[in-house]
Scaffold this active site. Structure first.
Site, PDB file in Angstrom:
ATOM      1  N   SER A 148      29.738 -17.170  13.533  1.00  0.00           N
ATOM      2  CA  SER A 148      30.609 -16.936  11.938  1.00  0.00           C
ATOM      3  C   SER A 148      31.977 -16.867  12.078  1.00  0.00           C
ATOM      4  O   SER A 148      32.264 -15.754  12.564  1.00  0.00           O
ATOM      5  CB  SER A 148      29.682 -16.469  11.238  1.00  0.00           C
ATOM      6  OG  SER A 148      30.669 -17.236   9.754  1.00  0.00           O
ATOM      7  N   TYR A 161      26.014 -10.403   5.661  1.00  0.00           N
ATOM      8  CA  TYR A 161      25.965 -11.572   6.147  1.00  0.00           C
ATOM      9  C   TYR A 161      26.920 -11.125   7.121  1.00  0.00           C
ATOM     10  O   TYR A 161      26.600 -11.607   8.317  1.00  0.00           O
ATOM     11  CB  TYR A 161      26.426 -13.040   5.675  1.00  0.00           C
ATOM     12  CG  TYR A 161      26.558 -13.954   6.656  1.00  0.00           C
ATOM     13  CD1 TYR A 161      25.983 -14.908   6.979  1.00  0.00           C
ATOM     14  CD2 TYR A 161      28.243 -14.425   6.272  1.00  0.00           C
ATOM     15  CE1 TYR A 161      25.842 -15.922   7.589  1.00  0.00           C
ATOM     16  CE2 TYR A 161      28.072 -16.033   7.116  1.00  0.00           C
ATOM     17  CZ  TYR A 161      27.172 -16.330   7.576  1.00  0.00           C
ATOM     18  OH  TYR A 161      27.430 -17.582   8.128  1.00  0.00           O
TER      19      TYR A 161
HETATM   20  P1  NAD Z   1      22.118 -24.699   6.227  1.00  0.00           P
HETATM   21  O1  NAD Z   1      21.061 -23.525   4.413  1.00  0.00           O
HETATM   22  O2  NAD Z   1      22.340 -25.683   5.018  1.00  0.00           O
HETATM   23  O3  NAD Z   1      20.723 -24.626   7.100  1.00  0.00           O
HETATM   24  C1  NAD Z   1      20.631 -23.156   7.364  1.00  0.00           C
HETATM   25  C2  NAD Z   1      18.865 -23.919   8.277  1.00  0.00           C
HETATM   26  O4  NAD Z   1      17.820 -22.643   8.910  1.00  0.00           O
HETATM   27  C3  NAD Z   1      18.017 -24.949   7.706  1.00  0.00           C
HETATM   28  O5  NAD Z   1      17.407 -25.682   8.663  1.00  0.00           O
HETATM   29  C4  NAD Z   1      16.476 -23.633   7.692  1.00  0.00           C
HETATM   30  O6  NAD Z   1      15.598 -24.569   7.793  1.00  0.00           O
HETATM   31  C5  NAD Z   1      16.659 -23.309   8.342  1.00  0.00           C
HETATM   32  N1  NAD Z   1      16.224 -21.611   8.713  1.00  0.00           N
HETATM   33  C6  NAD Z   1      16.971 -21.028   7.229  1.00  0.00           C
HETATM   34  N2  NAD Z   1      15.553 -19.450   7.225  1.00  0.00           N
HETATM   35  C7  NAD Z   1      14.823 -20.214   8.454  1.00  0.00           C
HETATM   36  C8  NAD Z   1      13.392 -19.142   8.940  1.00  0.00           C
HETATM   37  N3  NAD Z   1      13.002 -17.954   8.194  1.00  0.00           N
HETATM   38  N4  NAD Z   1      13.612 -19.677   9.784  1.00  0.00           N
HETATM   39  C9  NAD Z   1      13.897 -21.040  10.648  1.00  0.00           C
HETATM   40  N5  NAD Z   1      14.696 -21.397  10.253  1.00  0.00           N
HETATM   41  C10 NAD Z   1      15.395 -21.511   9.070  1.00  0.00           C
HETATM   42  O7  NAD Z   1      22.500 -23.991   7.017  1.00  0.00           O
HETATM   43  P2  NAD Z   1      24.133 -24.394   7.299  1.00  0.00           P
HETATM   44  O8  NAD Z   1      25.153 -24.359   7.004  1.00  0.00           O
HETATM   45  O9  NAD Z   1      23.419 -25.563   8.074  1.00  0.00           O
HETATM   46  O10 NAD Z   1      24.247 -22.723   8.172  1.00  0.00           O
HETATM   47  C11 NAD Z   1      23.378 -23.151  10.278  1.00  0.00           C
HETATM   48  C12 NAD Z   1      23.986 -21.797  10.981  1.00  0.00           C
HETATM   49  O11 NAD Z   1      25.587 -21.884  11.012  1.00  0.00           O
HETATM   50  C13 NAD Z   1      23.735 -20.736  10.041  1.00  0.00           C
HETATM   51  O12 NAD Z   1      23.895 -19.766  11.554  1.00  0.00           O
HETATM   52  C14 NAD Z   1      25.063 -19.760   9.040  1.00  0.00           C
HETATM   53  O13 NAD Z   1      25.475 -18.505   9.233  1.00  0.00           O
HETATM   54  C15 NAD Z   1      26.218 -20.522  10.178  1.00  0.00           C
HETATM   55  N6  NAD Z   1      27.375 -20.730   9.991  1.00  0.00           N
HETATM   56  C16 NAD Z   1      27.180 -21.205   8.497  1.00  0.00           C
HETATM   57  C17 NAD Z   1      28.498 -21.970   8.142  1.00  0.00           C
HETATM   58  C18 NAD Z   1      28.864 -23.185   6.583  1.00  0.00           C
HETATM   59  O14 NAD Z   1      30.005 -23.258   6.376  1.00  0.00           O
HETATM   60  N7  NAD Z   1      28.060 -24.001   7.240  1.00  0.00           N
HETATM   61  C19 NAD Z   1      29.602 -21.350   8.482  1.00  0.00           C
HETATM   62  C20 NAD Z   1      29.387 -20.510   9.021  1.00  0.00           C
HETATM   63  C21 NAD Z   1      28.058 -20.062   9.806  1.00  0.00           C
END
Ligand code: NAD
Length: 259
Positions: A148, A161
């Protein structure tokens, strides 16, 4: 969700494990890699996301399985890898995507938040990679850690986080030196900026207020990123031609953060 319909089948014959891929960025990565020909292992945590994950693989164009495994547990990562190998016999690409965020003032972050974020984002990435390595195709494997912009950008409200993403940032650098000599793989990180997913949109009003003006200053456009834009960055690193790219931290955020 759009998929790169006209993509070359450059990943045909490959097997990709994408953790946390029933929705959001993980699902977009699964779809992008599938559009390039890779077989996909979709993963979700129990119990509520099963239907979403099953409907997700309906969109994939290549062989795929769905594995219920909670990666925040000690056992979950092994379950995911055992099922992947039982079905496909090998792993070519591991994408450590599953992750949770908590956006709260430092004083309000609790030990429960600590346990859930550190156990999933940190330990889950550590254990899943350790379990996958014996099955990673020698010479051409890819490990991609979804990190991130928070790992380097020091955002308020994200103590735990940002700390877990800092851990993943450090894992990536260590593994990029330690693992390729033994496994012939590459190890890279992809860091999304604010991206339109359920996880991001649940950040809360205070976090959105802080982020609003920042997003307005994104050089490439005053908007959030899309999951598909993040997935493209991941797929680039999976391609055979990216074999010399190792230890990189690819920021996919429209230039919002430049390190
Ligand atoms: P989201 O919350 O929309 O999806 C998260 C995913 O993780 C889901 O598919 C969920 O099923 C899975 N998950 C949650 N708990 C779990 C567990 N215990 N075991 C297995 N799977 C699990 O999140 P997102 O925004 O798609 O984020 C995906 C990745 O990208 C994450 O690592 C997040 O930190 C990173 N990220 C997201 C953003 C953003 O703005 N969306 C920014 C920076 C980094």
């Amino acid at each position: 969700m759009s998929q790169g319909a006209s993509r070359l089948q450059s990943l045909a014959g490959k097997v990709a494990v994408v953790s946390g891929s029933s929705s959001g960025i993980g699902l977009a990565i699964a779809m992008e890699l599938s559009s390039r020909g890779a077989a996909i292992v979709v993963n979700y945590p129990p119990p509520s996301l099963g239907p979403a994950a099953t409907s997700a693989i309906g969109h994939l164009k290549t062989p795929a399985i769905v594995v219920e495994a909670d990666l925040s547990t000690r056992e979950g990562p092994e379950i995911l890898i055992v099922e992947a190998v039982r079905e496909f016999g090998k792993i070519d690409i591991l994408v450590n995507n599953a992750g949770l965020a908590v956006n709260l003032p430092f004083e309000q972050q609790t030990i429960e938040h600590w346990d859930s974020l550190v156990n999933l984002n940190g330990r889950g990435t550590f254990l899943l990679t350790q379990k996958a390595l014996p099955h990673l195709t020698r010479g051409t494997g890819r490990i991609i850690n979804i990190c991130s912009v928070s790992s380097r950008g020091a955002p308020p409200l994200q103590t735990i986080y940002a700390g877990t993403k800092g851990m993943i940032d450090a894992f990536t650098r260590v593994w990029a030196k330690e693992l390729p000599p033994k496994y012939g793989c590459t190890v890279n990180a992809v860091s999304p900026g604010p991206t339109t997913t359920t996880g991001f949109l649940a950040a809360g009003d205070e976090a959105m207020e802080i982020l609003g003006p920042t997003i307005q200053n994104t050089p490439v456009g005053k908007r959030l990123g899309t999951p598909e834009e993040i997935a493209f960055g991941v797929a680039f690193l999976c391609e055979e031609e990216a074999r010399w790219v190792n230890g990189e931290h690819l920021f996919v955020n429209g230039g919002l953060f430049v390190d």
